[in-house]
Design a protein around this motif. Sequence first.
Motif, PDB file in Angstrom:
ATOM      1  N   ARG A  79       0.832  -1.198   0.000  1.00  0.00           N
ATOM      2  CA  ARG A  79       0.000   0.000   0.000  1.00  0.00           C
ATOM      3  C   ARG A  79       0.874   1.258   0.000  1.00  0.00           C
ATOM      4  O   ARG A  79       0.615   2.208  -0.726  1.00  0.00           O
ATOM      5  CB  ARG A  79      -0.912  -0.012   1.222  1.00  0.00           C
ATOM      6  CG  ARG A  79      -2.218   0.656   1.027  1.00  0.00           C
ATOM      7  CD  ARG A  79      -3.100   0.488   2.236  1.00  0.00           C
ATOM      8  NE  ARG A  79      -2.443  -0.324   3.248  1.00  0.00           N
ATOM      9  CZ  ARG A  79      -3.018  -1.124   4.099  1.00  0.00           C
ATOM     10  NH1 ARG A  79      -4.291  -1.221   4.145  1.00  0.00           N
ATOM     11  NH2 ARG A  79      -2.343  -1.837   4.970  1.00  0.00           N
ATOM     12  N   GLY A  80       1.924   1.257   0.799  1.00  0.00           N
ATOM     13  CA  GLY A  80       2.836   2.394   0.852  1.00  0.00           C
ATOM     14  C   GLY A  80       3.535   2.628  -0.470  1.00  0.00           C
ATOM     15  O   GLY A  80       3.707   3.770  -0.900  1.00  0.00           O
ATOM     16  N   MET A  81       3.940   1.554  -1.145  1.00  0.00           N
ATOM     17  CA  MET A  81       4.593   1.697  -2.435  1.00  0.00           C
ATOM     18  C   MET A  81       3.622   2.275  -3.462  1.00  0.00           C
ATOM     19  O   MET A  81       3.988   3.126  -4.283  1.00  0.00           O
ATOM     20  CB  MET A  81       5.125   0.345  -2.932  1.00  0.00           C
ATOM     21  CG  MET A  81       6.312  -0.124  -2.174  1.00  0.00           C
ATOM     22  SD  MET A  81       7.056  -1.697  -2.730  1.00  0.00           S
ATOM     23  CE  MET A  81       5.928  -2.434  -3.820  1.00  0.00           C
TER      24      MET A  81
ATOM     25  N   GLU B 144       1.029   4.206  -2.875  1.00  0.00           N
ATOM     26  CA  GLU B 144       0.753   5.601  -2.539  1.00  0.00           C
ATOM     27  C   GLU B 144       1.885   6.515  -2.946  1.00  0.00           C
ATOM     28  O   GLU B 144       1.681   7.664  -3.284  1.00  0.00           O
ATOM     29  CB  GLU B 144       0.467   5.739  -1.043  1.00  0.00           C
ATOM     30  CG  GLU B 144      -0.862   5.134  -0.641  1.00  0.00           C
ATOM     31  CD  GLU B 144      -1.075   5.127   0.852  1.00  0.00           C
ATOM     32  OE1 GLU B 144      -0.177   5.581   1.600  1.00  0.00           O
ATOM     33  OE2 GLU B 144      -2.138   4.665   1.291  1.00  0.00           O
ATOM     34  N   ASP B 145       3.113   6.000  -2.923  1.00  0.00           N
ATOM     35  CA  ASP B 145       4.282   6.805  -3.305  1.00  0.00           C
ATOM     36  C   ASP B 145       4.378   7.003  -4.811  1.00  0.00           C
ATOM     37  O   ASP B 145       5.026   7.916  -5.278  1.00  0.00           O
ATOM     38  CB  ASP B 145       5.574   6.152  -2.822  1.00  0.00           C
ATOM     39  CG  ASP B 145       5.712   6.216  -1.311  1.00  0.00           C
ATOM     40  OD1 ASP B 145       5.006   7.026  -0.686  1.00  0.00           O
ATOM     41  OD2 ASP B 145       6.545   5.460  -0.767  1.00  0.00           O
ATOM     42  N   SER B 146       3.706   6.161  -5.573  1.00  0.00           N
ATOM     43  CA  SER B 146       3.788   6.228  -7.048  1.00  0.00           C
ATOM     44  C   SER B 146       3.018   7.398  -7.597  1.00  0.00           C
ATOM     45  O   SER B 146       2.107   7.913  -7.135  1.00  0.00           O
ATOM     46  CB  SER B 146       3.222   4.960  -7.671  1.00  0.00           C
ATOM     47  OG  SER B 146       3.965   3.867  -7.246  1.00  0.00           O
TER      48      SER B 146
END
Length: 61
Positions: free
Chosen positions: A55-57, A59-61
């Motif tokens: 999920r964090g990856m 969101e960072d995209s």
Amino acid sequence: MPARDAERLRAKVQEALQGHPVEEWTVRFADVIIDHREEPFAKPFFERSVARGVRGMLEDS
């Protein structure tokens, strides 16, 4: 979590934390979960942490 699995998790974590400063406890707990990720007591923690990482990856995209 069944009592038996909770006790096994507690024992593994206590063993990993023993003798280490509080600042290292998060890392030590994560090591226990990663090392035992296929065992019933660790699998839910491992799966949640992987889901949070993905999920964090995204969101960072």
